[in-house]
Design a protein around this motif. Structure first.
Motif, PDB file in Angstrom:
ATOM      1  N   UNK A 172       0.801  -1.210   0.000  1.00 52.64           N
ATOM      2  CA  UNK A 172       0.000   0.000   0.000  1.00 52.64           C
ATOM      3  C   UNK A 172       0.839   1.267   0.000  1.00 52.64           C
ATOM      4  N   UNK A 173       0.279   2.308  -0.611  1.00 58.44           N
ATOM      5  CA  UNK A 173       0.915   3.625  -0.619  1.00 58.44           C
ATOM      6  C   UNK A 173       0.331   4.478   0.507  1.00 58.44           C
ATOM      7  N   UNK A 174       1.197   5.104   1.269  1.00 54.43           N
ATOM      8  CA  UNK A 174       0.782   5.986   2.357  1.00 54.43           C
ATOM      9  C   UNK A 174       1.001   7.429   1.940  1.00 54.43           C
ATOM     10  N   UNK A 175      -0.068   8.212   1.963  1.00 56.46           N
ATOM     11  CA  UNK A 175       0.001   9.617   1.590  1.00 56.46           C
ATOM     12  C   UNK A 175      -0.339  10.481   2.804  1.00 56.46           C
ATOM     13  N   UNK A 176       0.531  11.429   3.101  1.00 52.90           N
ATOM     14  CA  UNK A 176       0.326  12.293   4.255  1.00 52.90           C
ATOM     15  C   UNK A 176      -0.424  13.552   3.848  1.00 52.90           C
ATOM     16  N   UNK A 177      -1.327  13.983   4.708  1.00 55.88           N
ATOM     17  CA  UNK A 177      -2.096  15.207   4.494  1.00 55.88           C
ATOM     18  C   UNK A 177      -1.731  16.182   5.591  1.00 55.88           C
ATOM     19  N   UNK A 178      -1.217  17.347   5.204  1.00 59.05           N
ATOM     20  CA  UNK A 178      -0.825  18.353   6.191  1.00 59.05           C
ATOM     21  C   UNK A 178      -2.064  19.054   6.720  1.00 59.05           C
ATOM     22  N   UNK A 179      -2.306  18.937   8.013  1.00 58.32           N
ATOM     23  CA  UNK A 179      -3.486  19.538   8.636  1.00 58.32           C
ATOM     24  C   UNK A 179      -3.095  20.826   9.334  1.00 58.32           C
ATOM     25  N   UNK A 180      -3.892  21.877   9.177  1.00 60.89           N
ATOM     26  CA  UNK A 180      -3.683  23.174   9.819  1.00 60.89           C
ATOM     27  C   UNK A 180      -4.822  23.450  10.779  1.00 60.89           C
ATOM     28  N   UNK A 181      -4.507  24.059  11.944  1.00 57.50           N
ATOM     29  CA  UNK A 181      -5.577  24.387  12.878  1.00 57.50           C
ATOM     30  C   UNK A 181      -6.276  25.669  12.440  1.00 57.50           C
ATOM     31  N   UNK A 182      -7.337  26.005  13.122  1.00 56.73           N
ATOM     32  CA  UNK A 182      -8.163  27.141  12.714  1.00 56.73           C
ATOM     33  C   UNK A 182      -7.391  28.458  12.778  1.00 56.73           C
ATOM     34  N   UNK A 183      -6.568  28.657  13.869  1.00 56.92           N
ATOM     35  CA  UNK A 183      -5.851  29.908  13.976  1.00 56.92           C
ATOM     36  C   UNK A 183      -4.903  30.103  12.806  1.00 56.92           C
ATOM     37  N   UNK A 184      -4.197  29.056  12.445  1.00 59.06           N
ATOM     38  CA  UNK A 184      -3.276  29.162  11.329  1.00 59.06           C
ATOM     39  C   UNK A 184      -4.027  29.406  10.033  1.00 59.06           C
ATOM     40  N   UNK A 185      -5.196  28.762   9.905  1.00 61.70           N
ATOM     41  CA  UNK A 185      -5.991  28.980   8.693  1.00 61.70           C
ATOM     42  C   UNK A 185      -6.359  30.456   8.554  1.00 61.70           C
ATOM     43  N   UNK A 186      -6.886  31.035   9.641  1.00 64.90           N
ATOM     44  CA  UNK A 186      -7.303  32.427   9.561  1.00 64.90           C
ATOM     45  C   UNK A 186      -6.098  33.367   9.424  1.00 64.90           C
ATOM     46  N   UNK A 187      -4.964  33.016  10.062  1.00 61.58           N
ATOM     47  CA  UNK A 187      -3.782  33.853   9.941  1.00 61.58           C
ATOM     48  C   UNK A 187      -3.339  33.916   8.486  1.00 61.58           C
ATOM     49  N   UNK A 188      -3.261  32.774   7.876  1.00 68.11           N
ATOM     50  CA  UNK A 188      -2.875  32.765   6.467  1.00 68.11           C
ATOM     51  C   UNK A 188      -3.929  33.439   5.605  1.00 68.11           C
ATOM     52  N   UNK A 189      -5.161  33.329   5.992  1.00 72.63           N
ATOM     53  CA  UNK A 189      -6.222  33.978   5.221  1.00 72.63           C
ATOM     54  C   UNK A 189      -6.029  35.489   5.207  1.00 72.63           C
ATOM     55  N   UNK A 190      -5.749  36.079   6.403  1.00 76.04           N
ATOM     56  CA  UNK A 190      -5.598  37.532   6.487  1.00 76.04           C
ATOM     57  C   UNK A 190      -4.263  38.001   5.948  1.00 76.04           C
ATOM     58  N   UNK A 191      -3.307  37.109   5.754  1.00 77.21           N
ATOM     59  CA  UNK A 191      -2.047  37.480   5.112  1.00 77.21           C
ATOM     60  C   UNK A 191      -2.184  37.426   3.596  1.00 77.21           C
ATOM     61  N   UNK A 192      -2.845  36.406   3.130  1.00 78.23           N
ATOM     62  CA  UNK A 192      -2.952  36.206   1.683  1.00 78.23           C
ATOM     63  C   UNK A 192      -3.852  37.257   1.046  1.00 78.23           C
ATOM     64  N   UNK A 193      -4.979  37.591   1.720  1.00 78.63           N
ATOM     65  CA  UNK A 193      -5.922  38.547   1.127  1.00 78.63           C
ATOM     66  C   UNK A 193      -5.281  39.921   0.903  1.00 78.63           C
ATOM     67  N   UNK A 194      -4.608  40.542   1.923  1.00 77.66           N
ATOM     68  CA  UNK A 194      -3.966  41.844   1.658  1.00 77.66           C
ATOM     69  C   UNK A 194      -2.877  41.770   0.599  1.00 77.66           C
ATOM     70  N   UNK A 195      -2.060  40.704   0.650  1.00 76.00           N
ATOM     71  CA  UNK A 195      -1.015  40.566  -0.361  1.00 76.00           C
ATOM     72  C   UNK A 195      -1.613  40.456  -1.752  1.00 76.00           C
ATOM     73  N   UNK A 196      -2.687  39.728  -1.851  1.00 78.48           N
ATOM     74  CA  UNK A 196      -3.345  39.609  -3.153  1.00 78.48           C
ATOM     75  C   UNK A 196      -3.901  40.937  -3.624  1.00 78.48           C
ATOM     76  N   UNK A 197      -4.498  41.713  -2.696  1.00 75.72           N
ATOM     77  CA  UNK A 197      -5.057  43.014  -3.070  1.00 75.72           C
ATOM     78  C   UNK A 197      -3.960  43.975  -3.511  1.00 75.72           C
ATOM     79  N   UNK A 198      -2.840  44.000  -2.752  1.00 78.15           N
ATOM     80  CA  UNK A 198      -1.731  44.880  -3.126  1.00 78.15           C
ATOM     81  C   UNK A 198      -1.167  44.494  -4.486  1.00 78.15           C
ATOM     82  N   UNK A 199      -1.022  43.213  -4.707  1.00 81.62           N
ATOM     83  CA  UNK A 199      -0.497  42.762  -6.008  1.00 81.62           C
ATOM     84  C   UNK A 199      -1.436  43.151  -7.132  1.00 81.62           C
ATOM     85  N   UNK A 200      -2.742  43.052  -6.876  1.00 84.57           N
ATOM     86  CA  UNK A 200      -3.717  43.409  -7.909  1.00 84.57           C
ATOM     87  C   UNK A 200      -3.650  44.899  -8.242  1.00 84.57           C
TER      88      UNK A 200
END
Length: 336
Positions: free
Chosen positions: A242-270
């Protein structure tokens, strides 16, 4: 039995019955012998051998992995017992033939790399160097050996390894869901989770148009599940393990942190992309305007007045002289 005078009539009836029974048994034995003889058929091999044999067909289903070599066996008999072997091979909706005999040269109408080989002890088999999708089909093999013959029909199908994809998604109420997919496998793959944590697992299987399968397993993660050691296990006949594939899990705080980092960076780039495009467009428009002005033809120079002919000027000059002389004469009279 002949009739004997003076014999009792009852004994005569008994004898007649015995004679009738004997005749029936003799006829029945003759019919059985004829039927047994009819079940055997005489078949002439590609060589000069003639074999009386009962017809027997062996039906088999075999699966092989695409891209690997394949060996198909018709019988376990060796060439010390065999007379000939003929393979009827599917190809592009038709068939080609590969045959070998003990007293004739090999015969091959396929000419695509398939070849008959022998094992070290003399057993014959058909070798396919690289198994492809076009090699799928029913292979018919006929072989004759001492005292009998065999027909084998082998339905050959393909084993296709699936493509594995994993991801982590955020679903309703902020819950995390791990997804493990095995796409394009033939036959269908099996998916399990290393740690299920007594959570809800949903698994679906879909038939694709090419005969393959797509299997997807979804695991809803509890809030207390750590961010590591999240893996799914995929098993398939094309793999030895069998092949074992790992899935990287992120907690909620990290999810929201990355969300608020990515959105401003995306807006500035746009916005930067828009300003850059505006600057480049304006610069090019200025160049185009200058080029357009340079391409406007210059106005023609003013025409120089043509010199008048002497003949036209002289009468006018004489007239002016006369007028001047008259004016001067009048002035002298007035002054006198």
């Amino acid at each position: 039995m002949p009739y004997t005078p003076g014999a009792p009539e009852g004994n005569m009836d008994s004898q007649r019955i015995l004679v009738t029974i004997s005749l029936v048994m003799a006829l029945s034995a003759s019919c059985n012998l004829a039927q047994n003889t009819g079940t055997n058929s005489t078949t002439t091999s590609p060589g000069t051998h003639t074999t009386t044999k009962p017809l027997f067909t062996d039906h088999r289903n075999e699966k092989y992995t695409i891209g690997k070599s394949v060996n198909l066996t018709c019988t376990n008999k060796t060439w010390t017992e065999m007379f000939y072997t003929t393979w009827r091979i599917p190809r592009n909706g038709n068939h080609c033939t590969i045959a070998a005999s003990t007293d004739k040269p090999p015969h091959d109408t396929c000419l695509d790399g398939k070849v008959m080989r022998n094992t070290s002890n003399g057993e014959s088999y058909l070798h396919i160097p690289i198994f492809k999708v076009t090699d799928i089909g029913i292979y018919r093999c006929e072989t004759a050996f001492q005292g009998a013959s065999l027909i084998a029909e082998i339905t050959v199908s393909a084993i296709v390894s699936p493509q594995i994809f994993t991801r982590l998604v955020i679903i309703r109420d902020g819950k995390r869901e791990a997804v493990c997919s095995a796409i394009g496998g033939k036959p269908a793959a099996s998916i399990s989770w290393r740690n299920a944590w007594n959570s809800s697992v949903t698994q679906t299987s879909k038939n694709n148009t090419d005969g393959s399968f797509t299997v997807e397993s979804r695991l809803i993660l509890p809030d207390h599940v750590p961010a590591d050691n999240l893996s799914c296990i995929i098993t398939h006949p094309s793999w030895t393990e069998g092949h074992t594939e790992r899935i990287l899990a992120l907690n909620h705080e990290e999810d929201f942190k990355w969300f608020w980092i990515i959105i401003p960076l995306g807006s500035i780039s746009f916005i930067a992309a828009i300003l850059t495009g505006f600057y480049i467009t304006r610069k090019h428009l200025a160049k185009l305007r200058n080029c357009w002005k340079s391409n406007i033809p210059a106005p023609p120079p003013p025409k120089t007045p043509q010199a008048q002919d002497v003949e036209e000027v002289e009468p006018y000059a004489s007239y002016v002289q006369r007028i001047n002389s008259i004016y001067n004469s009048s002035a002298e009279l007035c002054n006198a």
